[in-house]
Design an enzyme around this catalytic site. Structure first.
Site, PDB file in Angstrom:
ATOM      1  CG  ASP A 126      -2.007   0.899   1.327  1.00 47.87           C
ATOM      2  OD1 ASP A 126      -2.502   1.335   0.279  1.00 47.87           O
ATOM      3  OD2 ASP A 126      -2.395   1.254   2.447  1.00 47.87           O
ATOM      4  CE  LYS A 153      -5.049  -1.053  -1.371  1.00 51.97           C
ATOM      5  NZ  LYS A 153      -5.620  -0.680  -0.063  1.00 51.97           N
TER       6      LYS A 153
HETATM    7  P1  5GP Z   1       1.801  -0.411   3.789  1.00 50.49           P
HETATM    8  O1  5GP Z   1       2.822  -0.485   4.878  1.00 50.49           O
HETATM    9  O2  5GP Z   1       2.325  -0.755   2.409  1.00 50.49           O
HETATM   10  O3  5GP Z   1       1.032   0.889   3.792  1.00 50.49           O
HETATM   11  O4  5GP Z   1       0.669  -1.447   4.144  1.00 50.49           O
HETATM   12  C1  5GP Z   1       0.944  -2.730   4.279  1.00 50.49           C
HETATM   13  C2  5GP Z   1      -0.040  -3.452   5.160  1.00 50.49           C
HETATM   14  O5  5GP Z   1      -1.285  -2.745   5.361  1.00 50.49           O
HETATM   15  C3  5GP Z   1      -0.411  -4.725   4.476  1.00 50.49           C
HETATM   16  O6  5GP Z   1       0.527  -5.729   4.723  1.00 50.49           O
HETATM   17  C4  5GP Z   1      -1.779  -4.995   5.049  1.00 50.49           C
HETATM   18  O7  5GP Z   1      -1.635  -5.632   6.289  1.00 50.49           O
HETATM   19  C5  5GP Z   1      -2.368  -3.625   5.264  1.00 50.49           C
HETATM   20  N1  5GP Z   1      -3.225  -3.236   4.118  1.00 50.49           N
HETATM   21  C6  5GP Z   1      -2.998  -2.263   3.211  1.00 50.49           C
HETATM   22  N2  5GP Z   1      -3.993  -2.188   2.311  1.00 50.49           N
HETATM   23  C7  5GP Z   1      -4.886  -3.153   2.665  1.00 50.49           C
HETATM   24  C8  5GP Z   1      -6.141  -3.587   2.102  1.00 50.49           C
HETATM   25  O8  5GP Z   1      -6.670  -3.093   1.098  1.00 50.49           O
HETATM   26  N3  5GP Z   1      -6.761  -4.615   2.745  1.00 50.49           N
HETATM   27  C9  5GP Z   1      -6.240  -5.215   3.855  1.00 50.49           C
HETATM   28  N4  5GP Z   1      -6.945  -6.221   4.381  1.00 50.49           N
HETATM   29  N5  5GP Z   1      -5.059  -4.843   4.396  1.00 50.49           N
HETATM   30  C10 5GP Z   1      -4.389  -3.817   3.799  1.00 50.49           C
END
Ligand code: 5GP
Ligand code: MG
Length: 178
Positions: A106, A134
């Site tokens: 994300d 994303k």
């Molecule tokens: P980042 O650190 O890249 O922002 O987010 C990573 C973590 O956020 C992912 O491993 C997941 O646990 C959570 N996450 C981000 N987007 C989503 C989503 O659309 N659905 C779910 N269930 N978890 C998400």
């Protein structure tokens, strides 16, 4: 099932099981071509990646190893410090070809931390594979080398991804109803 409810939220079908499997098959071919004689080690990031890594590694023909880890964060001695550590990594990664396997990338905060921590183990190479990416939200410089499916900025559940603990067992992927 087209619509589901988890806790207080409702979700609708977003990606069907067969399309998820097709995307993983395609991704598997790329990884196969790049790593076939390198005995790579796939490292799944728990909990969300457990189904994806199971399907992905079965596309790989040749020697490979599989391991899992979990990221933990805790507040350090200074209140502003947010220290990340790896839990459960037992393998020696020095001089190995490592592929991190994530459920979803994300903002990239998680993968940036992971990448840094695993780099310290001095692998021969280190790449990132994710089921869902994303791109419009991603803010980091680390290349996301192997993406099965690009998605927008919606909250998704199913096929390993949860909403507050529920939904990991769903065969399809669902998007939250706005
Ligand atoms: P980042 O650190 O890249 O922002 O987010 C990573 C973590 O956020 C992912 O491993 C997941 O646990 C959570 N996450 C981000 N987007 C989503 C989503 O659309 N659905 C779910 N269930 N978890 C998400
Ligand atoms: Mg994750």
């Amino acid at each position: 099932m087209q619509n589901i409810k988890l806790h207080d939220k409702s979700f609708e079908l977003f990606l069907a099981e067969k399309d998820i499997h097709l995307a993983i098959k395609e991704l598997g071919k790329k990884i196969q071509a790049d790593y076939k004689d390198l005995n790579p080690i796939f490292i799944g990031v728990l909990n969300g990646s457990f189904l994806f890594i199971a399907d992905l590694i079965r596309q790989f023909e040749g020697n490979c190893e599989v391991s899992f880890l979990r990221m933990s964060s805790y507040i350090g001695t200074k209140s502003s410090e947010n220290i990340k550590t790896l839990i459960g990594l037992n393998e020696n990664l020095k001089d190995r070809h490592v592929i991190i396997v994530e459920d979803i990338v994300d903002t990239g905060n998680t993968i940036e931390n992971l990448f840094e921590l695993i780099s310290k183990e001095e692998p021969a190479s280190l790449k990132v594979s994710t089921l869902l990416f994303k791109p419009d939200v991603y803010k980091k410089d680390i290349p996301i080398d192997y993406v099965a499916i690009n998605v927008g900025n919606e909250f998704l559940v199913g096929y390993g991804l949860d909403y507050d603990g529920l939904g990991r067992n769903l065969k399809d992927i669902y998007v939250i109803n706005s």
